[in-house]
Design a protein around this motif. Sequence first.
Motif, PDB file in Angstrom:
ATOM      1  N   PRO A  51       0.825  -1.221   0.000  1.00  0.00           N
ATOM      2  CA  PRO A  51       0.000   0.000   0.000  1.00  0.00           C
ATOM      3  C   PRO A  51       0.856   1.266   0.000  1.00  0.00           C
ATOM      4  N   GLU A  52       0.387   2.269  -0.693  1.00  0.00           N
ATOM      5  CA  GLU A  52       1.053   3.569  -0.757  1.00  0.00           C
ATOM      6  C   GLU A  52       1.020   4.214   0.622  1.00  0.00           C
ATOM      7  N   LYS A  53       2.122   4.843   1.013  1.00  0.00           N
ATOM      8  CA  LYS A  53       2.210   5.529   2.304  1.00  0.00           C
ATOM      9  C   LYS A  53       2.632   6.972   2.080  1.00  0.00           C
ATOM     10  N   ASN A  54       2.112   7.886   2.890  1.00  0.00           N
ATOM     11  CA  ASN A  54       2.453   9.304   2.803  1.00  0.00           C
ATOM     12  C   ASN A  54       3.110   9.766   4.086  1.00  0.00           C
ATOM     13  N   ILE A  55       4.162  10.547   3.939  1.00  0.00           N
ATOM     14  CA  ILE A  55       4.861  11.159   5.067  1.00  0.00           C
ATOM     15  C   ILE A  55       4.951  12.643   4.765  1.00  0.00           C
ATOM     16  N   ILE A  56       4.493  13.462   5.685  1.00  0.00           N
ATOM     17  CA  ILE A  56       4.552  14.915   5.501  1.00  0.00           C
ATOM     18  C   ILE A  56       5.751  15.440   6.283  1.00  0.00           C
ATOM     19  N   ILE A  57       6.650  16.126   5.569  1.00  0.00           N
ATOM     20  CA  ILE A  57       7.825  16.744   6.177  1.00  0.00           C
ATOM     21  C   ILE A  57       7.500  18.222   6.388  1.00  0.00           C
ATOM     22  N   ASN A  58       7.705  18.707   7.609  1.00  0.00           N
ATOM     23  CA  ASN A  58       7.458  20.108   7.943  1.00  0.00           C
ATOM     24  C   ASN A  58       8.746  20.754   8.434  1.00  0.00           C
ATOM     25  N   ILE A  91      10.048   7.087  -4.210  1.00  0.00           N
ATOM     26  CA  ILE A  91       9.563   8.189  -3.383  1.00  0.00           C
ATOM     27  C   ILE A  91       9.271   9.385  -4.277  1.00  0.00           C
ATOM     28  N   ILE A  92       8.041   9.875  -4.183  1.00  0.00           N
ATOM     29  CA  ILE A  92       7.579  11.030  -4.964  1.00  0.00           C
ATOM     30  C   ILE A  92       7.296  12.170  -3.988  1.00  0.00           C
ATOM     31  N   ALA A  93       7.905  13.322  -4.240  1.00  0.00           N
ATOM     32  CA  ALA A  93       7.656  14.515  -3.437  1.00  0.00           C
ATOM     33  C   ALA A  93       6.633  15.380  -4.163  1.00  0.00           C
ATOM     34  N   ALA A  94       5.642  15.878  -3.424  1.00  0.00           N
ATOM     35  CA  ALA A  94       4.587  16.708  -4.019  1.00  0.00           C
ATOM     36  C   ALA A  94       3.943  17.561  -2.934  1.00  0.00           C
ATOM     37  N   SER A  95       2.967  18.349  -3.317  1.00  0.00           N
ATOM     38  CA  SER A  95       2.195  19.195  -2.389  1.00  0.00           C
ATOM     39  C   SER A  95       3.120  20.034  -1.517  1.00  0.00           C
ATOM     40  N   ALA A  96       3.978  20.811  -2.153  1.00  0.00           N
ATOM     41  CA  ALA A  96       4.944  21.639  -1.436  1.00  0.00           C
ATOM     42  C   ALA A  96       4.370  23.025  -1.161  1.00  0.00           C
ATOM     43  N   TYR A  97       4.667  23.525   0.038  1.00  0.00           N
ATOM     44  CA  TYR A  97       4.225  24.862   0.452  1.00  0.00           C
ATOM     45  C   TYR A  97       5.374  25.559   1.166  1.00  0.00           C
ATOM     46  N   VAL A  98       5.504  26.860   0.934  1.00  0.00           N
ATOM     47  CA  VAL A  98       6.416  27.708   1.698  1.00  0.00           C
ATOM     48  C   VAL A  98       5.589  28.878   2.196  1.00  0.00           C
ATOM     49  N   ASP A  99       5.599  29.086   3.493  1.00  0.00           N
ATOM     50  CA  ASP A  99       4.795  30.138   4.129  1.00  0.00           C
ATOM     51  C   ASP A  99       3.346  30.090   3.653  1.00  0.00           C
ATOM     52  N   ASP A 100       2.782  28.890   3.634  1.00  0.00           N
ATOM     53  CA  ASP A 100       1.385  28.633   3.271  1.00  0.00           C
ATOM     54  C   ASP A 100       1.036  28.964   1.816  1.00  0.00           C
ATOM     55  N   ARG A 101       2.038  29.172   0.961  1.00  0.00           N
ATOM     56  CA  ARG A 101       1.820  29.373  -0.467  1.00  0.00           C
ATOM     57  C   ARG A 101       2.266  28.125  -1.207  1.00  0.00           C
ATOM     58  N   PRO A 102       1.465  27.630  -2.158  1.00  0.00           N
ATOM     59  CA  PRO A 102       1.917  26.472  -2.933  1.00  0.00           C
ATOM     60  C   PRO A 102       3.119  26.860  -3.802  1.00  0.00           C
ATOM     61  N   VAL A 103       4.094  25.967  -3.849  1.00  0.00           N
ATOM     62  CA  VAL A 103       5.289  26.170  -4.664  1.00  0.00           C
ATOM     63  C   VAL A 103       5.577  24.896  -5.446  1.00  0.00           C
ATOM     64  N   GLN A 104       6.499  25.006  -6.379  1.00  0.00           N
ATOM     65  CA  GLN A 104       6.941  23.837  -7.127  1.00  0.00           C
ATOM     66  C   GLN A 104       8.248  23.332  -6.530  1.00  0.00           C
ATOM     67  N   GLY A 141      11.611  31.315   3.116  1.00  0.00           N
ATOM     68  CA  GLY A 141      10.451  31.408   3.987  1.00  0.00           C
ATOM     69  C   GLY A 141      10.771  30.935   5.388  1.00  0.00           C
ATOM     70  N   LYS A 142       9.786  31.073   6.264  1.00  0.00           N
ATOM     71  CA  LYS A 142       9.930  30.608   7.645  1.00  0.00           C
ATOM     72  C   LYS A 142       9.387  29.198   7.824  1.00  0.00           C
ATOM     73  N   THR A 143       8.416  28.812   6.989  1.00  0.00           N
ATOM     74  CA  THR A 143       7.841  27.474   7.084  1.00  0.00           C
ATOM     75  C   THR A 143       7.819  26.819   5.707  1.00  0.00           C
ATOM     76  N   ALA A 144       7.893  25.512   5.716  1.00  0.00           N
ATOM     77  CA  ALA A 144       7.789  24.748   4.471  1.00  0.00           C
ATOM     78  C   ALA A 144       7.216  23.381   4.812  1.00  0.00           C
ATOM     79  N   SER A 145       6.536  22.805   3.833  1.00  0.00           N
ATOM     80  CA  SER A 145       6.060  21.429   3.989  1.00  0.00           C
ATOM     81  C   SER A 145       6.049  20.763   2.626  1.00  0.00           C
ATOM     82  N   VAL A 146       6.219  19.460   2.635  1.00  0.00           N
ATOM     83  CA  VAL A 146       6.170  18.662   1.421  1.00  0.00           C
ATOM     84  C   VAL A 146       5.693  17.269   1.806  1.00  0.00           C
ATOM     85  N   THR A 147       4.901  16.665   0.921  1.00  0.00           N
ATOM     86  CA  THR A 147       4.409  15.311   1.151  1.00  0.00           C
ATOM     87  C   THR A 147       5.251  14.338   0.342  1.00  0.00           C
ATOM     88  N   LEU A 148       5.792  13.334   1.018  1.00  0.00           N
ATOM     89  CA  LEU A 148       6.537  12.273   0.361  1.00  0.00           C
ATOM     90  C   LEU A 148       5.642  11.051   0.278  1.00  0.00           C
TER      91      LEU A 148
END
Length: 176
Positions: A51-58, A91-104, A141-148
């Motif tokens: 099964p596919e698993k997701n890990i969110i890095i903050n 491992i696929i990285a997606a759904s990235a945000y910096v300071d609550d703004r979506p980024v690539q 930015g001060k915050t970032a997140s990405v879903t692996l």
Amino acid sequence: MKLLSLAISLLALPLSGWAECQLSASQQQVSYGRVSAAERQLAPDQQHSLPEKNIIINVLCDQPQRMRLITGSTLSGGDNFMLGQGGEMQIIAASAYVDDRPVQLALVQSADASPASAGQLQQAITPNQGLAFIDGSEVSGKTASVTLTVHSRLNQATISEKTTWRGNLNVKLETQ
């Protein structure tokens, strides 16, 4: 340059790190549970997808800065993250945000290298490859997140009654 590490092991995740930035993961371990007898009876040359698993890095920093995530593994084979002796993880990285703004995301080969590709919404990553956050150009930015998203496969011949497979993903945060 500041360096902070986070090791994500698919069976054990030690967290380290307080500096000017904090790096955290949504879960410290991932378990796939049991593989049923019916799944083990597939042809030996076929691969069994888990099964596919997701890990969110903050990432949380006390001041805006450029952030890059560099991946690695103590269990790798060439360009693959390994899962035991008979499996692999993509491992696929997606759904990235910096300071609550979506980024690539753009691939980087090291903390100081220029991005090796233009920004995309998702990137397949390999060991010793990194991710830069892009919005036309690299952002700070001060915050970032990405879903692996972890896609794991096992060779059928490796599945037995009592087998434990281990894999790991190390993520280093490098800021500037």
